[in-house]
Scaffold this active site. Structure first.
Site, PDB file in Angstrom:
ATOM      1  N   GLU A  52      59.534  18.467 -34.313  1.00  0.00           N
ATOM      2  CA  GLU A  52      58.653  17.213 -33.385  1.00  0.00           C
ATOM      3  C   GLU A  52      57.148  18.299 -33.034  1.00  0.00           C
ATOM      4  O   GLU A  52      57.055  18.924 -32.818  1.00  0.00           O
ATOM      5  CB  GLU A  52      59.295  17.339 -32.167  1.00  0.00           C
TER       6      GLU A  52
ATOM      7  N   CYS B 138      50.084  17.931 -30.214  1.00  0.00           N
ATOM      8  CA  CYS B 138      50.396  19.591 -29.464  1.00  0.00           C
ATOM      9  C   CYS B 138      51.840  19.548 -31.565  1.00  0.00           C
ATOM     10  O   CYS B 138      52.852  19.192 -32.047  1.00  0.00           O
ATOM     11  CB  CYS B 138      51.740  19.350 -28.980  1.00  0.00           C
TER      12      CYS B 138
ATOM     13  N   CYS C 251      62.825  28.772 -33.045  1.00  0.00           N
ATOM     14  CA  CYS C 251      62.037  29.764 -32.856  1.00  0.00           C
ATOM     15  C   CYS C 251      62.603  30.933 -32.381  1.00  0.00           C
ATOM     16  O   CYS C 251      63.742  30.514 -31.759  1.00  0.00           O
ATOM     17  CB  CYS C 251      61.178  29.407 -31.435  1.00  0.00           C
TER      18      CYS C 251
ATOM     19  N   CYS D  84      62.709  32.375 -25.320  1.00  0.00           N
ATOM     20  CA  CYS D  84      62.185  32.502 -24.204  1.00  0.00           C
ATOM     21  C   CYS D  84      63.072  31.714 -23.269  1.00  0.00           C
ATOM     22  O   CYS D  84      63.500  30.599 -24.197  1.00  0.00           O
ATOM     23  CB  CYS D  84      60.582  31.400 -24.162  1.00  0.00           C
TER      24      CYS D  84
ATOM     25  N   CYS E 155      62.616  27.718 -22.613  1.00  0.00           N
ATOM     26  CA  CYS E 155      62.234  26.911 -23.344  1.00  0.00           C
ATOM     27  C   CYS E 155      63.026  25.893 -24.642  1.00  0.00           C
ATOM     28  O   CYS E 155      64.103  26.602 -24.894  1.00  0.00           O
ATOM     29  CB  CYS E 155      61.106  27.537 -24.238  1.00  0.00           C
TER      30      CYS E 155
ATOM     31  N   GLU F 286      56.882  30.325 -32.705  1.00  0.00           N
ATOM     32  CA  GLU F 286      55.459  31.091 -32.036  1.00  0.00           C
ATOM     33  C   GLU F 286      54.326  31.193 -33.310  1.00  0.00           C
ATOM     34  O   GLU F 286      55.285  31.257 -34.475  1.00  0.00           O
ATOM     35  CB  GLU F 286      56.020  32.468 -32.151  1.00  0.00           C
TER      36      GLU F 286
ATOM     37  N   SER G  67      48.637  29.006 -29.462  1.00  0.00           N
ATOM     38  CA  SER G  67      49.321  29.864 -27.811  1.00  0.00           C
ATOM     39  C   SER G  67      49.905  30.775 -28.720  1.00  0.00           C
ATOM     40  O   SER G  67      50.826  30.963 -28.952  1.00  0.00           O
ATOM     41  CB  SER G  67      49.964  28.403 -27.213  1.00  0.00           C
TER      42      SER G  67
ATOM     43  N   SER H 197      51.213  32.794 -23.475  1.00  0.00           N
ATOM     44  CA  SER H 197      51.776  32.343 -22.568  1.00  0.00           C
ATOM     45  C   SER H 197      52.677  33.217 -21.391  1.00  0.00           C
ATOM     46  O   SER H 197      53.412  34.522 -22.368  1.00  0.00           O
ATOM     47  CB  SER H 197      53.078  31.743 -23.732  1.00  0.00           C
ATOM     48  N   LEU H 198      51.870  33.568 -20.559  1.00  0.00           N
ATOM     49  CA  LEU H 198      51.930  34.365 -19.751  1.00  0.00           C
ATOM     50  C   LEU H 198      53.770  34.451 -19.005  1.00  0.00           C
ATOM     51  O   LEU H 198      54.505  35.607 -18.908  1.00  0.00           O
ATOM     52  CB  LEU H 198      51.416  34.952 -19.134  1.00  0.00           C
ATOM     53  N   HIS H 199      53.412  33.518 -17.759  1.00  0.00           N
ATOM     54  CA  HIS H 199      54.756  33.194 -17.420  1.00  0.00           C
ATOM     55  C   HIS H 199      55.554  33.652 -15.892  1.00  0.00           C
ATOM     56  O   HIS H 199      56.378  33.994 -15.521  1.00  0.00           O
ATOM     57  CB  HIS H 199      55.672  32.398 -18.396  1.00  0.00           C
TER      58      HIS H 199
ATOM     59  N   ASN I 167      60.013  21.846 -16.816  1.00  0.00           N
ATOM     60  CA  ASN I 167      61.165  20.344 -17.426  1.00  0.00           C
ATOM     61  C   ASN I 167      62.085  20.972 -17.420  1.00  0.00           C
ATOM     62  O   ASN I 167      62.735  22.142 -18.858  1.00  0.00           O
ATOM     63  CB  ASN I 167      60.103  19.899 -18.198  1.00  0.00           C
TER      64      ASN I 167
ATOM     65  N   CYS J   5      56.055  20.064 -22.002  1.00  0.00           N
ATOM     66  CA  CYS J   5      56.168  21.089 -22.742  1.00  0.00           C
ATOM     67  C   CYS J   5      57.087  21.977 -22.257  1.00  0.00           C
ATOM     68  O   CYS J   5      57.884  21.555 -21.011  1.00  0.00           O
ATOM     69  CB  CYS J   5      55.099  21.394 -21.713  1.00  0.00           C
TER      70      CYS J   5
END
Length: 384
Positions: free
Chosen positions: A102, A115, A122, A126, A129, A183, A214, A236-238, A315, A358
């Site tokens: 996508e 994007c 992936c 995570c 995600c 990634e 990213s 991408s820390l989070h 989201n 996102c």
């Protein structure tokens, strides 16, 4: 009985779509052609949107015939295009082996951000995600990566033949973020080749400030990145500490926060522009990482790092138990950071009606990891 005649296998055609200028020059050298031919062809492909050698009128007929026999210009196939009420557009694109990826276009005034995905699924898993829950199949080729930019620009009329005149496309891709499925630093060479085409004046001509990579923190690859490019960097820390980030971003167990931030700072320090900053992406999740203590801890963590912070409200998606942060908690978190002197933006949720926001990108992945199957089994057990 006569002998069985076996036809020699035809050599696979070279897909020119993903070749950087240097690799295209090397390819034309094998045809006995000079460098300027590579420049001509890259303009036809990435500025005019041409995928048929017969339309490249400034090439000789013998060269066009040679290219038709030896090469092709092949982008991923568009399976579906969805348009959100807010102007966001998402493409579902077919890639090899029955997989689909996508790509999302997000308009914002005069800015149009694309994007772009770098992998089918992936490998990092995570927890917040949707892509990670789909598992992993393979890296995308450079052609499949830049092909997403090519398709988007073509769909808006941004790529035009030289005879068309001035470009009057109503919407344009002005920025590219390597933040789609996958990634990017785990597909290093193909991503770098694709980004080089984004920056190439004879292709898309984007500024290095308008192309952002990213990463979740593949430190050895990040340490290599400054050797080959100087695009903008997002981390991408989070989470503000290793204990929490280990849960949200499992690669943190291998490359913890201090190691990651040191690597990111080394990258920025090698940039010719000393005003550059690292973008810190922080997906903020209700009752997980949205407390004032997390904001205070984040401020302390980043006190000496040149950053700007982008807060991303989580989201929701299938297979996740996380919930969207409340507006009050989000604004309180932001205000704490603002009071500490940070530049802090909140990413507006766009395209959630077409699952393009996102963290929601999932595609269609032939999962080699069986991760998606395990998550679905777990969901069934929980529901009963």
């Amino acid at each position: 009985m006569g002998e069985l005649q076996v036809k020699p296998a035809q050599a696979e055609k070279v897909n020119l779509l993903g070749l950087s200028i240097d690799k295209l020059v090397d390819f034309f050298a094998t045809l006995g052609e000079k460098r300027f031919r590579a420049i001509q062809v890259v303009k036809w492909i990435h500025q005019s949107g041409v995928d048929d050698f017969s339309q490249m009128t400034n090439l000789s007929k013998p060269l066009r015939a040679k290219l038709t026999a030896r090469a092709e210009i092949r982008a991923p196939k568009v399976l579906q295009q969805l348009d959100s009420v807010d102007g966001t557009r998402k493409w579902l694109l077919a890639v090899a082996a029955g997989n689909a990826i996508e790509t999302v276009y997000i308009p914002d005034g005069n800015r149009g951000t694309l994007c772009v995905s770098s992998q089918v699924g992936c490998a990092l898993d995570c927890s917040f995600c949707a892509t990670g829950k789909q598992g992993f199949n393979r890296d995308l080729t450079a052609a499949e990566i830049i092909g997403q930019v090519w398709i988007a620009c073509k769909s808006f009329g941004q790529l035009q033949l030289p005879t068309t005149g001035k470009n009057t496309a109503a919407r344009k891709v002005t920025n590219v973020v390597m933040m789609g499925m996958g990634e990017p630093l785990l597909n290093f060479d193909n991503v770098v080749d694709a980004m080089n085409l984004m920056l190439e004046d004879n292709a898309y001509g984007l500024s290095k400030r308008r192309v952002t990579l990213s990463t979740s923190g593949v430190v050895p690859a990040l340490d290599r990145l400054a050797d080959v490019t100087d695009v903008s960097l997002a981390i991408s820390l989070h989470a503000p500490n290793d204990q929490l980030r280990d849960q949200l971003v499992p690669i943190n167990k291998k490359y913890p926060i201090a190691m990651l931030l040191d690597s990111a700072q080394r990258y920025i320090e090698r940039m010719p522009d000393n005003r550059r900053k690292i973008t810190i992406e922080y997906t903020i999740i209700r009752e997980v990482n949205d407390h004032p203590k997390h904001a205070e801890e984040l401020a302390t963590l980043l006190a000496t790092v040149p950053v700007k912070i982008n807060l991303i409200p989580f989201n929701p998606f299938e297979l996740s138990d996380y919930q969207r942060v409340s507006n009050n908690a989000l604004r309180r978190f932001q205000q704490i950071l603002l009071d500490k002197g940070f530049t802090v933006t909140v990413r507006t949720t766009r395209g959630d009606d077409i699952a393009a926001a996102c963290g929601q990108l999932a595609g269609s992945v032939n999962d080699r990891t069986r991760r998606a199957e395990r998550y679905r089994e777990r969901a069934v057990r929980i529901v009963g």
